[in-house]
Write a protein that holds these residues in place. Structure first.
Motif, PDB file in Angstrom:
ATOM      1  N   GLY A 171       0.787  -1.223   0.000  1.00  0.00           N
ATOM      2  CA  GLY A 171       0.000   0.000   0.000  1.00  0.00           C
ATOM      3  C   GLY A 171       0.821   1.276   0.000  1.00  0.00           C
ATOM      4  N   GLN A 172       2.123   1.184   0.269  1.00  0.00           N
ATOM      5  CA  GLN A 172       2.972   2.384   0.259  1.00  0.00           C
ATOM      6  C   GLN A 172       3.179   2.854  -1.169  1.00  0.00           C
ATOM      7  N   MET A 173       3.152   4.181  -1.376  1.00  0.00           N
ATOM      8  CA  MET A 173       3.202   4.738  -2.725  1.00  0.00           C
ATOM      9  C   MET A 173       4.241   5.848  -2.830  1.00  0.00           C
ATOM     10  N   ILE A 174       4.950   5.900  -3.957  1.00  0.00           N
ATOM     11  CA  ILE A 174       5.848   7.009  -4.259  1.00  0.00           C
ATOM     12  C   ILE A 174       5.544   7.499  -5.667  1.00  0.00           C
ATOM     13  N   ARG A 175       5.852   8.781  -5.918  1.00  0.00           N
ATOM     14  CA  ARG A 175       5.731   9.356  -7.255  1.00  0.00           C
ATOM     15  C   ARG A 175       7.128   9.732  -7.735  1.00  0.00           C
ATOM     16  N   ILE A 176       7.440   9.375  -8.974  1.00  0.00           N
ATOM     17  CA  ILE A 176       8.742   9.713  -9.533  1.00  0.00           C
ATOM     18  C   ILE A 176       8.555  10.228 -10.951  1.00  0.00           C
ATOM     19  N   ASP A 177       9.562  10.922 -11.450  1.00  0.00           N
ATOM     20  CA  ASP A 177       9.572  11.320 -12.853  1.00  0.00           C
ATOM     21  C   ASP A 177       9.558  10.063 -13.716  1.00  0.00           C
ATOM     22  N   THR A 178       8.778  10.088 -14.801  1.00  0.00           N
ATOM     23  CA  THR A 178       8.613   8.882 -15.613  1.00  0.00           C
ATOM     24  C   THR A 178       9.926   8.372 -16.195  1.00  0.00           C
ATOM     25  N   GLY A 179      10.888   9.276 -16.460  1.00  0.00           N
ATOM     26  CA  GLY A 179      12.157   8.850 -17.025  1.00  0.00           C
ATOM     27  C   GLY A 179      13.132   8.297 -16.013  1.00  0.00           C
ATOM     28  N   CYS A 180      12.838   8.455 -14.712  1.00  0.00           N
ATOM     29  CA  CYS A 180      13.770   8.040 -13.670  1.00  0.00           C
ATOM     30  C   CYS A 180      13.559   6.607 -13.204  1.00  0.00           C
ATOM     31  N   GLU A 191       1.391   2.978 -12.386  1.00  0.00           N
ATOM     32  CA  GLU A 191       0.373   3.768 -13.047  1.00  0.00           C
ATOM     33  C   GLU A 191       0.923   5.168 -13.337  1.00  0.00           C
ATOM     34  N   ILE A 192       0.189   5.901 -14.176  1.00  0.00           N
ATOM     35  CA  ILE A 192       0.566   7.255 -14.547  1.00  0.00           C
ATOM     36  C   ILE A 192      -0.453   8.244 -13.975  1.00  0.00           C
ATOM     37  N   GLU A 193       0.055   9.311 -13.364  1.00  0.00           N
ATOM     38  CA  GLU A 193      -0.801  10.312 -12.736  1.00  0.00           C
ATOM     39  C   GLU A 193      -0.542  11.681 -13.345  1.00  0.00           C
ATOM     40  N   PHE A 194      -1.591  12.367 -13.732  1.00  0.00           N
ATOM     41  CA  PHE A 194      -1.472  13.707 -14.298  1.00  0.00           C
ATOM     42  C   PHE A 194      -1.134  14.714 -13.205  1.00  0.00           C
ATOM     43  N   VAL A 195      -0.203  15.614 -13.486  1.00  0.00           N
ATOM     44  CA  VAL A 195       0.184  16.634 -12.518  1.00  0.00           C
ATOM     45  C   VAL A 195      -0.998  17.560 -12.258  1.00  0.00           C
ATOM     46  N   LYS A 196      -1.332  17.754 -10.998  1.00  0.00           N
ATOM     47  CA  LYS A 196      -2.487  18.573 -10.638  1.00  0.00           C
ATOM     48  C   LYS A 196      -2.173  20.058 -10.781  1.00  0.00           C
ATOM     49  N   GLY A 197      -3.149  20.797 -11.293  1.00  0.00           N
ATOM     50  CA  GLY A 197      -2.991  22.239 -11.422  1.00  0.00           C
ATOM     51  C   GLY A 197      -2.448  22.632 -12.777  1.00  0.00           C
ATOM     52  N   VAL A 198      -3.175  23.481 -13.504  1.00  0.00           N
ATOM     53  CA  VAL A 198      -2.759  23.909 -14.840  1.00  0.00           C
ATOM     54  C   VAL A 198      -1.428  24.635 -14.793  1.00  0.00           C
ATOM     55  N   LYS A 199      -1.255  25.539 -13.837  1.00  0.00           N
ATOM     56  CA  LYS A 199      -0.016  26.320 -13.735  1.00  0.00           C
ATOM     57  C   LYS A 199       1.178  25.413 -13.468  1.00  0.00           C
ATOM     58  N   THR A 200       1.022  24.454 -12.573  1.00  0.00           N
ATOM     59  CA  THR A 200       2.110  23.526 -12.271  1.00  0.00           C
ATOM     60  C   THR A 200       2.460  22.677 -13.476  1.00  0.00           C
ATOM     61  N   PHE A 210       3.428  12.028 -13.672  1.00  0.00           N
ATOM     62  CA  PHE A 210       4.270  11.314 -12.720  1.00  0.00           C
ATOM     63  C   PHE A 210       4.052   9.818 -12.907  1.00  0.00           C
ATOM     64  N   ALA A 211       5.061   9.038 -12.568  1.00  0.00           N
ATOM     65  CA  ALA A 211       4.890   7.592 -12.435  1.00  0.00           C
ATOM     66  C   ALA A 211       4.525   7.321 -10.983  1.00  0.00           C
ATOM     67  N   THR A 212       3.396   6.672 -10.775  1.00  0.00           N
ATOM     68  CA  THR A 212       2.927   6.341  -9.435  1.00  0.00           C
ATOM     69  C   THR A 212       3.168   4.859  -9.189  1.00  0.00           C
ATOM     70  N   LEU A 213       4.004   4.552  -8.211  1.00  0.00           N
ATOM     71  CA  LEU A 213       4.388   3.174  -7.911  1.00  0.00           C
ATOM     72  C   LEU A 213       3.895   2.812  -6.517  1.00  0.00           C
ATOM     73  N   ARG A 214       3.189   1.697  -6.440  1.00  0.00           N
ATOM     74  CA  ARG A 214       2.593   1.289  -5.170  1.00  0.00           C
ATOM     75  C   ARG A 214       3.026  -0.138  -4.822  1.00  0.00           C
ATOM     76  N   GLY A 215       3.434  -0.314  -3.557  1.00  0.00           N
ATOM     77  CA  GLY A 215       3.922  -1.593  -3.095  1.00  0.00           C
ATOM     78  C   GLY A 215       2.823  -2.591  -2.813  1.00  0.00           C
ATOM     79  N   PRO A 216       3.248  -3.829  -2.475  1.00  0.00           N
ATOM     80  CA  PRO A 216       4.599  -4.197  -2.031  1.00  0.00           C
ATOM     81  C   PRO A 216       5.556  -4.475  -3.184  1.00  0.00           C
ATOM     82  N   GLY A 217       6.852  -4.321  -2.897  1.00  0.00           N
ATOM     83  CA  GLY A 217       7.872  -4.622  -3.881  1.00  0.00           C
ATOM     84  C   GLY A 217       9.027  -3.653  -3.803  1.00  0.00           C
ATOM     85  N   SER A 218       9.979  -3.818  -4.740  1.00  0.00           N
ATOM     86  CA  SER A 218      11.174  -2.984  -4.782  1.00  0.00           C
ATOM     87  C   SER A 218      11.213  -2.211  -6.094  1.00  0.00           C
TER      88      SER A 218
END
Length: 261
Positions: A171-180, A191-200, A210-218
């Motif tokens: 259930g633990q989740m991190i977000r990283i740049d898709t190229g990293c 999964e892929i998550e759209f960056v919130k906020g038009v200005k951002t 963002f790439a959203t990665l959720r455990g369990p795993g490495s």
């Protein structure tokens, strides 16, 4: 164990190479062009596919999988054909880190970016992992196809800059740049998550996803994707709009004036 049992040592800091020790009749496989040096007595052989399949159709299927990932149809096998231990070394293609991964301790399988594989013990299968989700395939940075490394032996992957392994609890989740993203165990949800906020999204400089990665795993993450490095080098090239010319030269401005620039 189905894979050959090899010993190794990694040299260097930012421009690394791995030295593999082969007992008699032990074999290592590597991407074409990865060889740095090898001892006398090691036989070099070009093989169809990754060498883990038997029979013509198995080899053909294995080679086809490599073709889909954009790799060569062929790999190179290095076998110690004499008595005594011999060594063969493989170099990283650009600044970064070489990470040894024992597949027997990782559930027998990891999923990685297409150019991460460097070399392995013979018996490791280099295959294809398709992204099943449409958004991940289009915007995940690696497209619909990633590499799949399977077996129970040692494999070596390479990535840019510094590498960090992140162990995720259930259930633990991190977000990283898709190229990293470099590699992950198959039980990690990607999964892929759209960056919130038009200005951002438009002006934040971090892209739209963002790439959203959720455990369990490495998960293994790199600090400098090759695409980012190549983009910086290209933007600094002379003749490119916004690029540099005669950087650091006192006469650079004079040459620009003479050239009418």
């Amino acid at each position: 164990m189905n894979n050959h049992e090899i010993d190794y040592k990694i040299y260097g800091d930012d421009m690394q190479f791995v030295e593999i020790e082969l007992d008699p009749d032990e074999t290592a496989i590597a991407e074409a062009g990865a060889l740095m040096m090898m001892d006398d007595g090691i036989e070099l052989e070009t093989i169809f596919g990754d060498g883990s399949q038997r029979g013509f159709m198995g080899k053909l299927f294995g080679a086809g999988k490599r073709l889909v990932t954009g790799e060569s149809l062929f790999m190179t096998a290095f076998t110690n054909r004499v008595a005594g231990k011999k060594h063969v070394s493989f170099a990283a293609p650009y600044p970064g880190k070489i990470i040894p991964m024992d597949l027997s301790l990782l559930g027998g399988k990891i999923i990685c970016q297409k150019d991460a594989f460097l070399c392995a013990a013979k018996g490791v299968s280099v295959g294809v992992e398709f992204q099943r989700k449409l958004g991940t395939g289009f915007f995940g940075g690696e497209g619909f196809i990633m590499e799949k490394l399977e077996g129970d032996g040692l494999t070596f992957v390479h990535a840019g800059g510094t590498m960090k392994e992140v162990n995720l609890e259930a259930g633990q989740m991190i977000r990283i740049d898709t190229g990293c993203l470099v590699a992950m165990t198959p039980d990690v949800s990607y999964e892929i998550e759209f960056v919130k906020g038009v200005k951002t999204a438009l002006f934040g400089g971090e892209g739209l996803f963002f790439a959203t990665l959720r455990g369990p795993g490495s998960v293994w993450v790199q600090s400098l994707p090759f695409s980012r490095l190549a983009s910086r080098v290209f933007s600094a090239m002379p003749g490119v709009p916004g690029g540099s010319r005669d950087e650091g030269s006192v006469l650079g401005g004079l040459f620009d004036f003479i050239d009418g620039k």
